[in-house]
Enzyme design. Structure first.
Site, PDB file in Angstrom:
ATOM      1  N   LYS A 184     -32.938  -2.868 -19.470  1.00  0.00           N
ATOM      2  CA  LYS A 184     -32.621  -1.396 -20.020  1.00  0.00           C
ATOM      3  C   LYS A 184     -32.909  -1.342 -21.455  1.00  0.00           C
ATOM      4  CE  LYS A 184     -29.286   0.103 -16.252  1.00  0.00           C
ATOM      5  NZ  LYS A 184     -27.989   0.591 -15.977  1.00  0.00           N
ATOM      6  N   TYR A 233     -32.746   8.549 -11.327  1.00  0.00           N
ATOM      7  CA  TYR A 233     -31.229   8.536 -11.066  1.00  0.00           C
ATOM      8  C   TYR A 233     -30.608   9.827 -10.302  1.00  0.00           C
ATOM      9  CZ  TYR A 233     -30.515   4.243 -13.781  1.00  0.00           C
ATOM     10  OH  TYR A 233     -30.522   2.779 -14.275  1.00  0.00           O
ATOM     11  N   PHE A 280     -21.637  11.473 -16.103  1.00  0.00           N
ATOM     12  CA  PHE A 280     -22.345  10.958 -17.015  1.00  0.00           C
ATOM     13  C   PHE A 280     -23.865  11.008 -16.738  1.00  0.00           C
ATOM     14  CE2 PHE A 280     -21.213   7.820 -13.150  1.00  0.00           C
ATOM     15  CZ  PHE A 280     -22.385   7.597 -12.894  1.00  0.00           C
ATOM     16  N   ARG A 321     -27.356  -8.483  -7.424  1.00  0.00           N
ATOM     17  CA  ARG A 321     -26.132  -7.904  -7.966  1.00  0.00           C
ATOM     18  C   ARG A 321     -25.236  -8.821  -8.402  1.00  0.00           C
ATOM     19  NH1 ARG A 321     -26.255  -2.332  -8.586  1.00  0.00           N
ATOM     20  NH2 ARG A 321     -24.027  -2.644  -8.916  1.00  0.00           N
ATOM     21  N   ASN A 363     -25.620  -1.187 -20.308  1.00  0.00           N
ATOM     22  CA  ASN A 363     -25.264  -2.314 -19.743  1.00  0.00           C
ATOM     23  C   ASN A 363     -26.392  -3.277 -19.410  1.00  0.00           C
ATOM     24  OD1 ASN A 363     -26.210  -0.961 -17.320  1.00  0.00           O
ATOM     25  ND2 ASN A 363     -24.274  -0.742 -16.355  1.00  0.00           N
ATOM     26  N   HIS A 383     -30.657  -2.995 -14.528  1.00  0.00           N
ATOM     27  CA  HIS A 383     -30.495  -2.601 -13.405  1.00  0.00           C
ATOM     28  C   HIS A 383     -30.557  -3.267 -12.201  1.00  0.00           C
ATOM     29  CE1 HIS A 383     -30.749   0.775 -10.274  1.00  0.00           C
ATOM     30  NE2 HIS A 383     -32.026   0.043  -9.825  1.00  0.00           N
ATOM     31  N   GLU A 401     -37.182   2.267  -5.297  1.00  0.00           N
ATOM     32  CA  GLU A 401     -37.372   2.094  -6.729  1.00  0.00           C
ATOM     33  C   GLU A 401     -38.508   1.470  -7.250  1.00  0.00           C
ATOM     34  OE1 GLU A 401     -32.458   2.561  -7.112  1.00  0.00           O
ATOM     35  OE2 GLU A 401     -33.439   0.407  -7.527  1.00  0.00           O
TER      36      GLU A 401
HETATM   37  P1  DAT Z   1     -24.951   0.031 -11.266  1.00  0.00           P
HETATM   38  O1  DAT Z   1     -25.926   0.169 -12.305  1.00  0.00           O
HETATM   39  O2  DAT Z   1     -23.862  -1.231 -11.611  1.00  0.00           O
HETATM   40  O3  DAT Z   1     -25.417   0.073  -9.775  1.00  0.00           O
HETATM   41  P2  DAT Z   1     -24.056   2.874 -10.933  1.00  0.00           P
HETATM   42  O4  DAT Z   1     -25.317   2.921  -9.910  1.00  0.00           O
HETATM   43  O5  DAT Z   1     -22.952   3.288 -10.231  1.00  0.00           O
HETATM   44  O6  DAT Z   1     -23.831   1.462 -11.206  1.00  0.00           O
HETATM   45  O7  DAT Z   1     -24.357   3.474 -11.948  1.00  0.00           O
HETATM   46  C1  DAT Z   1     -25.690   3.822 -12.700  1.00  0.00           C
HETATM   47  C2  DAT Z   1     -25.600   3.708 -13.993  1.00  0.00           C
HETATM   48  O8  DAT Z   1     -25.058   4.621 -14.543  1.00  0.00           O
HETATM   49  C3  DAT Z   1     -24.872   2.395 -14.548  1.00  0.00           C
HETATM   50  O9  DAT Z   1     -25.718   1.050 -14.689  1.00  0.00           O
HETATM   51  C4  DAT Z   1     -24.390   2.960 -16.012  1.00  0.00           C
HETATM   52  C5  DAT Z   1     -24.143   4.194 -15.653  1.00  0.00           C
HETATM   53  N1  DAT Z   1     -22.811   4.686 -15.429  1.00  0.00           N
HETATM   54  C6  DAT Z   1     -22.092   4.550 -14.412  1.00  0.00           C
HETATM   55  N2  DAT Z   1     -20.914   4.804 -14.329  1.00  0.00           N
HETATM   56  C7  DAT Z   1     -20.694   5.266 -15.590  1.00  0.00           C
HETATM   57  C8  DAT Z   1     -19.714   5.982 -16.415  1.00  0.00           C
HETATM   58  N3  DAT Z   1     -18.436   6.143 -15.607  1.00  0.00           N
HETATM   59  N4  DAT Z   1     -19.778   6.288 -17.501  1.00  0.00           N
HETATM   60  C9  DAT Z   1     -20.983   6.008 -18.187  1.00  0.00           C
HETATM   61  N5  DAT Z   1     -22.105   5.592 -17.640  1.00  0.00           N
HETATM   62  C10 DAT Z   1     -21.901   4.985 -16.400  1.00  0.00           C
HETATM   63 MG    MG Z   2     -26.579   1.467  -8.891  1.00  0.00          MG
END
Ligand code: DAT
Ligand code: MG
Length: 138
Positions: free
Chosen positions: A10, A50, A58, A86, A113, A116, A127
């Site tokens: 990212k 997304y 978010f 993962r 973070n 991805h 994807e």
């Molecule tokens: P992951 O990337 O671990 O699969 P996710 O699919 O639940 O997590 O969410 C996609 C992305 O969205 C994640 O990498 C970072 C962002 N995100 C998720 N939850 C969030 C939150 N509570 N506040 C801010 N950004 C968030």
């Molecule tokens: Mg995810």
């Protein structure tokens, strides 16, 4: 069980100069790179990528962040790729990520973070196809 997953390094990790370190961890964990590109999404494309998170609070912040700078997109191969990757990246919130995971090492926050990783075989295909043409993903 499929043997492929999709990843992005990212914008935060690219900006911090961690492309090499993260690819090193990916290789050390036994993943083979099938396809890879350095590119940048605009806000519309990030929104499409997304789309499943459209209703989440978010979502706008996520699209702004993911289009804020270049990323590295890649298709990776290994037995049990989705689940093993993962495990390698660690929890979404780096504060909860286990020692030795990519997010523990390189992620600053829940939003920014570092990496991805696809959450299912089905999404890994969707994807990967989002970023790579058939010719680019042998
Ligand atoms: P992951 O990337 O671990 O699969 P996710 O699919 O639940 O997590 O969410 C996609 C992305 O969205 C994640 O990498 C970072 C962002 N995100 C998720 N939850 C969030 C939150 N509570 N506040 C801010 N950004 C968030
Ligand atoms: Mg995810």
């Amino acid at each position: 069980m499929s043997n492929r997953t999709f990843t992005m390094i990212k914008p935060d990790a690219v900006k911090a100069g961690n492309i090499g370190n993260i690819l090193q961890m990916i290789n050390a964990a036994g993943f083979k790179i099938i396809a890879m590109k350095y590119t940048q999404m605009n806000n519309t494309l990030a929104g499409k990528f997304y789309e499943v998170h459209k209703e989440r609070p978010f979502y706008d912040e996520l699209c702004d962040f993911m289009s804020s700078g270049p990323i590295v997109a890649a298709i990776l191969e290994k037995d049990n790729a989705v689940a093993d990757f993962r495990k390698l990246i660690g929890a979404t919130n780096p504060a909860n990520a286990e020692e030795g995971t990519i997010r523990k090492k390189y992620a600053a926050s829940m939003g920014e973070n570092a990496v991805h990783g696809s959450d299912s075989d089905e999404n890994a295909v969707i994807e990967g196809n989002f970023f790579f043409s058939m010719m680019e993903r042998p």
